[in-house]
Scaffold this active site. Sequence first.
Site, PDB file in Angstrom:
ATOM      1  N   THR A   1     -72.311   8.931 -67.058  1.00 44.47           N
ATOM      2  CA  THR A   1     -72.769   7.755 -67.816  1.00 44.47           C
ATOM      3  C   THR A   1     -72.049   7.744 -69.167  1.00 44.47           C
ATOM      4  O   THR A   1     -70.915   7.283 -69.237  1.00 44.47           O
ATOM      5  CB  THR A   1     -74.304   7.749 -68.007  1.00 44.47           C
ATOM      6  OG1 THR A   1     -74.717   8.989 -68.578  1.00 44.47           O
ATOM      7  CG2 THR A   1     -75.010   7.534 -66.682  1.00 44.47           C
TER       8      THR A   1
ATOM      9  N   LYS B   1     -73.438  15.884 -64.531  1.00 43.60           N
ATOM     10  CA  LYS B   1     -73.326  14.871 -65.586  1.00 43.60           C
ATOM     11  C   LYS B   1     -74.449  15.139 -66.581  1.00 43.60           C
ATOM     12  O   LYS B   1     -75.516  15.647 -66.217  1.00 43.60           O
ATOM     13  CB  LYS B   1     -73.412  13.448 -65.043  1.00 43.60           C
ATOM     14  CG  LYS B   1     -74.703  13.067 -64.424  1.00 43.60           C
ATOM     15  CD  LYS B   1     -75.636  12.151 -65.152  1.00 43.60           C
ATOM     16  CE  LYS B   1     -75.155  11.570 -66.413  1.00 43.60           C
ATOM     17  NZ  LYS B   1     -76.315  11.027 -67.203  1.00 43.60           N
TER      18      LYS B   1
ATOM     19  N   THR C   1     -82.344  13.782 -68.059  1.00 45.44           N
ATOM     20  CA  THR C   1     -81.139  12.986 -67.722  1.00 45.44           C
ATOM     21  C   THR C   1     -79.909  13.802 -67.429  1.00 45.44           C
ATOM     22  O   THR C   1     -78.866  13.681 -68.048  1.00 45.44           O
ATOM     23  CB  THR C   1     -80.754  11.940 -68.762  1.00 45.44           C
ATOM     24  OG1 THR C   1     -81.879  11.115 -69.002  1.00 45.44           O
ATOM     25  CG2 THR C   1     -79.636  11.015 -68.293  1.00 45.44           C
TER      26      THR C   1
ATOM     27  N   GLU D   1     -73.915  13.788 -76.473  1.00 50.33           N
ATOM     28  CA  GLU D   1     -73.534  12.516 -77.101  1.00 50.33           C
ATOM     29  C   GLU D   1     -73.123  12.683 -78.550  1.00 50.33           C
ATOM     30  O   GLU D   1     -73.936  12.965 -79.418  1.00 50.33           O
ATOM     31  CB  GLU D   1     -74.679  11.514 -76.991  1.00 50.33           C
ATOM     32  CG  GLU D   1     -74.762  10.916 -75.595  1.00 50.33           C
ATOM     33  CD  GLU D   1     -76.029  10.117 -75.353  1.00 50.33           C
ATOM     34  OE1 GLU D   1     -76.925  10.163 -76.212  1.00 50.33           O
ATOM     35  OE2 GLU D   1     -76.115   9.456 -74.310  1.00 50.33           O
TER      36      GLU D   1
ATOM     37  N   ASN E   1     -76.321   5.795 -79.245  1.00 48.68           N
ATOM     38  CA  ASN E   1     -77.697   5.541 -78.832  1.00 48.68           C
ATOM     39  C   ASN E   1     -78.336   4.316 -79.464  1.00 48.68           C
ATOM     40  O   ASN E   1     -79.445   3.931 -79.099  1.00 48.68           O
ATOM     41  CB  ASN E   1     -78.541   6.786 -79.075  1.00 48.68           C
ATOM     42  CG  ASN E   1     -78.190   7.856 -78.063  1.00 48.68           C
ATOM     43  OD1 ASN E   1     -78.313   7.627 -76.870  1.00 48.68           O
ATOM     44  ND2 ASN E   1     -77.712   8.992 -78.534  1.00 48.68           N
TER      45      ASN E   1
END
Lengths: 399, 399
Positions: A152, A178, A189, A275, A394
Amino acid sequence: MENLNEVSGGITAARGFKAAGVKTGIKNNSFDLAIIKSQKKAKAAAVYTTNQVQAAPIEVCRNNLEDGTASAVVVNSGISNACTGKQGLENAYKMVEKTGEELGVNTDEVIVASTGIIGKQLPMEKIEAGIESASKKLDRNSDEKAAKAILTTDTTTKQIAVKTEIEGEALTVSGMAKGSGMIEPDMATMLSFITTDADINNQLLQKTLKAAVDNSFNKITVDGDQSTNDMVAVLASGQADIPKITAGSSAYEKFTQALHYVAEKLAKMIVKDGEGGTKFIEIEVGGAASLGQAEKAARQIANSPLVKTAIFGESPSWGRIAAAAGSADDEFDLEDLKIVINGEEIFGPEEYVHSFSKDILTRDRIDIVVDLGLGDVSEKIWTCDFSYEYVEINAKYYS
Amino acid sequence: MENLNEVSGGITAARGFKAAGVKTGIKNNSFDLAIIKSQKKAKAAAVYTTNQVQAAPIEVCRNNLEDGTASAVVVNSGISNACTGKQGLENAYKMVEKTGEELGVNTDEVIVASTGIIGKQLPMEKIEAGIESASKKLDRNSDEKAAKAILTTDTTTKQIAVKTEIEGEALTVSGMAKGSGMIEPDMATMLSFITTDADINNQLLQKTLKAAVDNSFNKITVDGDQSTNDMVAVLASGQADIPKITAGSSAYEKFTQALHYVAEKLAKMIVKDGEGGTKFIEIEVGGAASLGQAEKAARQIANSPLVKTAIFGESPSWGRIAAAAGSADDEFDLEDLKIVINGEEIFGPEEYVHSFSKDILTRDRIDIVVDLGLGDVSEKIWTCDFSYEYVEINAKYYS
């Protein structure tokens, strides 16, 4: 580790597996649907998110893996099929039906996973066309495409394969994952699929996977949030030229080592690609009276936005580490606390502030060692820093 | 509220109090030392941080407030005198001694507080010169300077004063506060001083303060981190022309209302000025089976970096709210969940996603109402969003 070697390749390195990755159009011109296929029905095991909000695919997997076998995995990215009600559950079942149909295996031999935006229904025409197309492209060289198709906000694919030797014959464990945001205990996630050519019964496989996950994926955190879709699944084809692996044997020990190695490497790749993260951080809390105490303090430090932004800014704000540790536990005593960063003593004991170089945080890998002085138990947690990019990524609308 | 009015002024609005703010040089050419002085010995009460790492001034205050009285408060900003060992404790005692000496009151009648960098020793020459100078500048018009002198990364002073009427005579409650990062339950890195001219005994004052803090400062969170120096202290001069306030009386009710009002207003000012925050967020979790359940879910949502960055980006990513709520409690059932943002139904029940305007987050005040569907208890938490500026501010070296 004796005879354990990383080898090239990914999810198809273990014997008996093929894979494919295709573009269905859910994500703009990106690979977004993957299939992994075992030549024969494989033994299978999985560990799932503990978030009470669990996506539809998780429910389907729990059903389909009840007998401990599987022949294929189908995964899409872009839409997570979470918070989607009855329709979402129907769609998840349609995915395994369609995959079973295309591959000529039973519906309940298919594992399904989805990752991406919450609360949107899957565009089933695109998904079904993608399953059809991927089923025709399965081969041993498409591991990179499959690894791409499950991403993602990740910036790189995450693959690994290792070989070990048992009685002169090769045993392979390979995997892909992932990660990115929402990574916390219990694998928020995060998706990982592991293949092996070991011959092993499914109970033992489940037990080994659970231990490997506890020591790898459950020790990483990006932002303390838990997700709705996480799972780690392993398929064992039994096609290596080695006897069936039984509990307590030296073969079992080697298999366990290989599985742990793969899980830890994938988990660390996820943190490194957190991230917007610019640094990989290992937090080791020692001198605790119990494992729970060590883990709680380590997580409190790892999830502190103040600690994470300070590390991003390469500011050795050790006071924030002390404050985070101090908020974790009632038994904590500042007098006993010691903090070491990248090998340099920074603080304690007896509240002594050492002189230290101000540039200890300039490297990419940060090791924080905290000693609580209360006992002799320690625990490690891996995380990354908080950057401008974390906010940027985000602040977008994903739901 | 009946007869309760905001009036101009700050910490010196209550009768019997003077204040001063001066520049000692700890912070570059900024006000950084404040004194509040009660004309006569006042009744006093305080609530402190629950972090196990407690700064030296907290220890001194606990001692000095044992008898429930105080005549003065001395506060410096720039250096927090936390994690400073014996020397730090000595310095905190020196601060109250010097202040007592200058003001002609006993050492144990002085409350001391420090806020700023952790782990550095106070420059006592500057501090002592500052105390001398501030002691000479005490008056009723320096409330703004005093309010400035206690700030760290705050961008505005936080002051309020209210008047209520008891049997035709005025009763005043006034206060000032400093906040910004590290604001979490139990008042992390937050200081507030409240003055009142009520005549009330110290046990009742302590009880009223504790309740007011629970409903205000303990309901706010900026980043989930707890601090080492937090305290809220109240001084009651008894100089209003009203009889002594006793438990259960209507006068007590009015005093309580006024104190709660001041505490809530100051708490909300702190959140509105949260480091880099661009939006004030109220999270109300209802339909809970217990207060603990409601509060845990509300805090989980309030402290989720994913929720906070989404709100910064004005992205109605309600799925993150659902995931945060779902990670808080085992009893949680997605089927029963409802989410309302700024009055618009967004999600649920039965996992139904409503159509809603995409611009519901464009205003400055965000109200998130979550119904768990498990009972009838609700709880509110106030917080702010996570912006680029939050990262920028906290990437600097403060320790």
